[in-house]
Design an enzyme around this catalytic site. Structure first.
Site, short mmCIF file in Angstrom:
data_model
loop_
_atom_site.label_atom_id
_atom_site.label_comp_id
_atom_site.label_asym_id
_atom_site.label_seq_id
_atom_site.Cartn_x
_atom_site.Cartn_y
_atom_site.Cartn_z
N SER A 146 4.15 6.23 9.97
CA SER A 146 3.50 6.11 11.73
C SER A 146 4.55 5.29 12.46
O SER A 146 4.49 5.53 13.47
CB SER A 146 2.38 5.17 11.40
N ASP A 433 -0.52 -3.13 17.64
CA ASP A 433 -1.91 -3.63 17.09
C ASP A 433 -1.45 -4.62 15.95
O ASP A 433 -0.30 -5.19 16.00
CB ASP A 433 -2.47 -2.51 16.59
N HIS A 436 1.70 -2.13 14.19
CA HIS A 436 2.81 -1.29 14.81
C HIS A 436 3.36 -2.12 15.83
O HIS A 436 2.58 -2.99 16.60
CB HIS A 436 2.15 -0.08 15.08
#
Length: 458
Positions: A146, A433, A436
């Protein structure tokens, strides 16, 4: 025009059988003498002076003796250059993943290539002299999780998605794209500062144009890792599946640009690899936390052996320049602080030590790649720069480093962040978050990448 089917079949069989192992194709040159190492945070991988870069053409006489190693992996000569297009593969949704390659012995320890840290990462990078910004790198090919997925997971049946608000509130048009941050990824900003393109598209993007392929794409998938079990947990693309998509990419640009030009583009492209955090958090920590340091070392070796195998597959497909992105101090991620943190600073030192140990093996792999003929690589020390920002946020213009901007900032990520309130100014936060980084943090990583890109093209 008769040599390509053999090369294509050879690579396909190696990927399917999972039996390609990391192999040295030339004896390494003796490393340069180490200079005084810069100060670094305890737990970060050691830094040494970079070895002398390998020359493109080496004489067969006067080579330095090979570096001692625990076990020499078998040699695997590169395949003959492909010259004829095979039949196009079927769509990826209909393909069955080949079996995983078995873990191999870790490569021998080699001297470290030190990264260059730039605390003033927000400043725009200066173009090379002469104004030709694309003279250094013209194509970026990205693999990983990600941290570098621009939205490939939008096309997959997985819960690991970020194509909804508040993700993307600082992206172009203030729209969510599938990027797990408030704005751009580090690879987006890198492509922009190199003058290649404004953002890196995902290879699975249905709006992707053939003309964009020459400049680069990302094959990354949120929730993926070097271990297949990690990707299977969230139905993400395993790393070897990302390599299969790279093979498809190569067929497309050959049809678009012709054989010779396509090979030249791949040979000069920068291959960015950023993964490993999910392996530690989702797979190893969840099931083996109490197994002890020996099991931790075995799992490290397992991941590095897999990455070594994948690197050799990329080399056989034309890759020559690699950028390996290290793990951050994962024990200081907001979610780790919430679930495991027990140190005075709120972090988990065991997780941080695990990340630092893995990074030291990643540095060894990077140097091993450097010792192969016509190959260059660099290591991106995200651990040190993020740890420095955690310990001294004011030096980086930050005010919050222990929680994310989305929701409570302590546990929300992905679907649990959907529709939640956010902090007033994400640029002051280290994390977007609970896992990340924000675009501000990605800018710090971009500055390290810029320095490394220049080094592997020198």
């Amino acid at each position: 025009m008769r040599g390509f089917p053999l090369a294509g079949v050879l690579v396909a069989l190696l990927l399917a059988a999972g039996e390609l192992h990391c192999a040295a194709t030339a004896a390494p040159a003796p490393p340069a003498k180490a200079s005084a190492p810069p100060p670094q945070h305890p737990g970060a991988p050691p830094q040494h002076a970079p070895p002398s870069p390998p020359r493109r053409h080496r004489s067969s006489h006067g080579r330095a003796p090979p570096v001692p190693r625990k076990q020499d992996p078998p040699s695997s000569p590169p395949p003959p250059p492909p010259k004829q297009d095979p039949p196009p593969p079927s769509p990826p949704q209909q393909q069955q993943d080949p079996p995983s390659p078995p873990p191999q012995q870790i490569i021998p320890p080699i001297q470290v290539v030190p990264p260059i840290q730039d605390p003033d990462a927000a400043a725009p990078a200066q173009p090379p002299r002469g104004g030709n910004r694309s003279a250094v790198c013209t194509t970026l090919l990205v693999f990983g999780d990600s941290t570098v997925d621009p939205g490939n997971n939008n096309r997959l049946r997985t819960t690991a998605k970020a194509n909804f608000p508040p993700y993307g509130i600082n992206f172009y048009g203030r729209r969510p794209t599938g990027r797990f941050t408030n704005g751009r990824l580090a690879t987006d900003m890198l492509a922009d500062k190199l003058g290649i393109m404004r953002t890196i598209p995902g290879f699975l993007d249905p709006t992707l144009k053939l003309g964009q392929l020459r400049k680069g794409v990302s094959f990354a998938s949120a929730g993926s890792g070097y271990d297949d079990i990690t990707a299977n947990t969230l139905s993400a693309l395993p790393f070897r599946r990302q390599l299969w998509h790279f093979w498809r990419y190569k067929q497309l640009i050959r049809a678009l640009l012709g054989l010779r030009r396509a090979e030249r583009i791949v040979n000069r492209a920068t291959f960015i690899i950023s993964a490993g955090t999910n392996d530690m958090l989702l797979n190893y920590i969840a099931s083996n936390r109490s197994a002890g340091p020996i099991a931790m070392l075995r799992y490290e070796n397992h991941l590095i052996a897999r990455l070594g195998n994948y690197t050799q597959v990329m080399r056989m497909l034309g890759a020559r320049r690699f950028v390996f992105v290290g793990l951050p101090p994962i024990g200081c991620l907001p979610i780790a602080r919430t679930l495991l943190g027990r140190d005075p600073d709120g972090c988990d030192s065991d997780l941080n030590q695990l990340a630092a140990s893995f990074n030291s093996r990643l540095v060894q792999l990077s140097n091993f790649v450097n010792y192969q003929p016509r190959m260059k690589s660099a290591y991106i020390d995200t651990y040190t720069i993020i740890r420095a920002a955690t310990d001294n946020p004011q030096n980086y213009g930050l005010t919050e480093v222990s929680r994310g901007c989305c929701g409570s900032g302590m546990i929300e990520v992905g679907q649990t962040c959907r529709g939640r309130r956010t902090c007033p100014d994400p640029s002051k936060y280290l994390y977007w978050d609970a896992v990340h980084p924000t675009e501000t943090t990605n800018q710090l990583i971009t500055s390290l990448m810029l320095d490394s890109i220049a080094g592997i093209y020198s």
